[in-house]
Design an enzyme around this catalytic site. Structure first.
Site, PDB file in Angstrom:
ATOM      1  NE  ARG A   5      -1.805   4.787   1.712  1.00 23.83           N
ATOM      2  CZ  ARG A   5      -2.809   4.340   0.975  1.00 23.83           C
ATOM      3  NH1 ARG A   5      -4.033   4.437   1.424  1.00 23.83           N
ATOM      4  NH2 ARG A   5      -2.598   3.802  -0.206  1.00 23.83           N
ATOM      5  CG  MET A  55      -2.124   0.783   1.052  1.00 22.66           C
ATOM      6  SD  MET A  55      -3.584   0.167   1.931  1.00 22.66           S
ATOM      7  CE  MET A  55      -3.113   0.287   3.631  1.00 22.66           C
ATOM      8  CB  CYS A  56       3.576   2.732   0.021  1.00 26.22           C
ATOM      9  SG  CYS A  56       4.751   1.397  -0.142  1.00 26.22           S
ATOM     10  N   GLY A  57       2.455   4.743   2.166  1.00 27.95           N
ATOM     11  CA  GLY A  57       1.907   6.077   2.376  1.00 27.95           C
ATOM     12  C   GLY A  57       2.960   7.116   2.040  1.00 27.95           C
TER      13      GLY A  57
END
Lengths: 296, 235
Positions: free
Chosen positions: A32, A1-3
């Site tokens: 995230r 996902m990563c933020g």
């Protein structure tokens, strides 16, 4: 996902608060990507000096390394990282000395104003370890990682920096990164990790070396980078955002007279001053957004 | 708490989303607690999701992902922007967003009215199955992708590949359409369609503000219902 988060200040009065604002944004994005985090901050600096951000194992004696490097090497340690400031003219020589004297030390970023910190662990903890909240500056980017294309290591954490004062954070995955990497290596660009995002950073650095502006280099990536990506990039004076044509990954921006802010989600922006009256928008797919200090 | 027995206040600066949703889920048919005011939503996810009671929930500010998802019966008003998937899979009731909505607004929704006063992002009404969506501004690319039933009424413009691989559903767009997706075609706007646009505008409270004859109608050419090898390149 990563933020991803990014903050570009227009109002000088906010500069002492850059780190505090950025750490708040980063903390909100823990959900995230809880495996590692990193950030780059553009703070004070002299145009005739280069700040090398170094990384080594826990407990490493950076002042000992500075002593070995000799006169003029000024070092400031933060946890596993240290910023070594040297005259620009000596940069190549210092890098060669570090490689020879201390092969266990990695140079993670370099620039006249950029400092870059990243580690594995909960993003909020990473921000505290490096004391992000106390940092001042004009702009910065940060990332919380959920690993997909490469392992959970400090090397695999974002941001990636492949040129002076250049850094990049990425949410998504590039499907053609091996091809792009081979092409870059043929063009003389070194990619150090197995992470697909570093290929995107290297690609932009290569385009800019070829004489393209950051905005133009981002335009080029629409043709050459395949996959899902939201890229947020920093240069010495600028801040850019690009989403792939399908706009698979979430992105929201806020602009006021005081700042431009980017977040993977609005939640990350909710604590910013004056957000109630900000212009909030989603960056359009395949459209390059760019702000520059000189023009702000 | 508000002095009135009819109304409740919920401040998400101090209370949890889980508690808000649990309180809303506990409401029974005929409950007196008909109005809920929610403050400090700060982009939090899944606010007022899964409701099944004829209540009104007013959320004072921007919401995050999947607000009012799976809604049945309830009226949910967002006084701000909405994140990804507002009203996803709603069955009935009404959702109103005063600002913009992010991607996939009203995805797979079966019924009710989703009214977005501002812009809607990409894939608005993706796989819609009977919902009525009215957008005051424009919609992004791939809107009404694989739409199956319902109406999408857009007062502004539509992005690329409108109605890609559409099965049924009626798409009404007042402004420009950047491009139509596979098997989506413009269709004749007859009186019955103008009447339908008027009906949807009225449901949103916009009747008299916009002339239904300014809209164009788009829908399925029905050539991709069944796989035919000659159409392989169109998918």
């Amino acid at each position: 996902m990563c933020g991803i988060v990014g903050l570009f200040l227009k109002d000088k009065a906010l500069e002492p608060k850059l780190g505090e604002m950025l750490s708040g944004m980063l903390g909100t994005m823990c959900g995230r990507g809880p495996d590692s985090a990193g950030f780059a901050v553009y703070g004070a600096g002299e145009s005739d000096e280069v700040k090398l951000t170094l990384r080594a194992a826990e407990g490493y004696d950076f002042s000992g390394l500075a002593a070995k490097l000799g006169d003029g090497a000024d070092v400031l340690q933060r946890a596993t990282h240290a910023v070594l400031t040297v005259p620009s003219a000596d940069e190549a020589e210092v890098r060669a000395k570090i490689a020879a004297l201390a092969p266990e030390v990695t140079v993670v970023g370099a620039g006249s104003r950029m400092e870059l910190y990243k580690e594995v662990g909960m993003p909020t903890d990473v921000a505290v370890r490096f004391d992000l909240a106390k940092m001042a500056g004009t702009h910065g980017i940060a990332h919380t990682r959920m690993a997909t294309e490469s392992a959970v290591t400090t090397n695999g954490a974002h941001p990636f920096s492949t040129g002076l004062d250049q850094c990049l954070v990425h949410n998504g995955s590039l499907s053609n990164f091996r091809t792009v990497r081979r092409n870059l290596e043929r063009a003389g660009v070194t990619i150090q990790t197995e992470n697909d995002s570093e290929v995107a950073a290297g690609y932009l650095t290569w385009r800019m070396k070829e004489g393209r502006s950051l905005g133009e280099a981002l335009e080029d990536s629409l043709d050459d980078l395949d996959g899902f990506y939201t890229l947020v990039v920093g240069t010495e004076s600028g801040f850019g955002v690009l989403r792939d044509p399908i706009a698979c990954k979430p992105a929201v921006m806020a602009e006021t007279d005081q700042y431009v802010a980017f977040g993977s989600e609005y939640r990350a922006l909710a604590g910013l001053p004056g957000i109630e009256n900000a212009k909030i928008f989603e960056p359009e797919p395949a459209k390059v957004y760019f702000w520059d200090r000189a023009a702000a | 708490m508000n002095a009135s027995t009819q109304s409740h206040s919920f401040d998400l600066a101090t209370a949890k989303v889980r508690d808000l949703n649990a309180a809303l889920h506990a409401l029974k048919e005929g409950s007196n607690a008909s109005l809920w005011r929610v403050s400090n939503p700060r982009g939090l996810h899944a606010l007022a999701a899964g409701l099944d009671a004829p209540v009104t929930v007013e959320i004072d500010g921007p919401v995050g992902y999947y607000c009012a998802g799976m809604n049945k019966q309830a009226t949910v008003i967002v006084r701000g922007n909405a994140g990804v998937g507002i009203g996803e899979n709603m069955m009935s009731g009404r959702i109103e967003v005063e600002g913009d909505a992010s991607q996939a607004a009203g995805a797979t929704a079966h019924g009710g009215l989703l009214f977005i006063r501002g812009q809607a992002g990409a894939r608005c009404g993706i796989s819609m199955k009977g919902v009525d969506i009215v957008v005051g501004g424009s919609v992004g690319h791939m809107s009404a992708f694989m739409a199956q039933a319902g109406t999408l009424t857009v007062l502004g413009d539509a992005g690329e590949a409108l109605g890609d691989s559409i099965y049924e559903a009626r798409l009404y767009v007042r402004g420009s359409v950047k491009s139509l997706g596979a098997d989506c075609v413009e269709k004749e706007m007859r009186d019955e369609h103008k009447a339908q646009v008027f009906e949807k505008l009225k449901a949103a409270g916009l009747e008299g503000q916009v002339d239904p004859s300014e809209f164009k109608r788009y829908g399925s050419a029905r050539t991709l219902y069944h796989f035919h090898v000659d159409n392989a390149s169109a998918y």
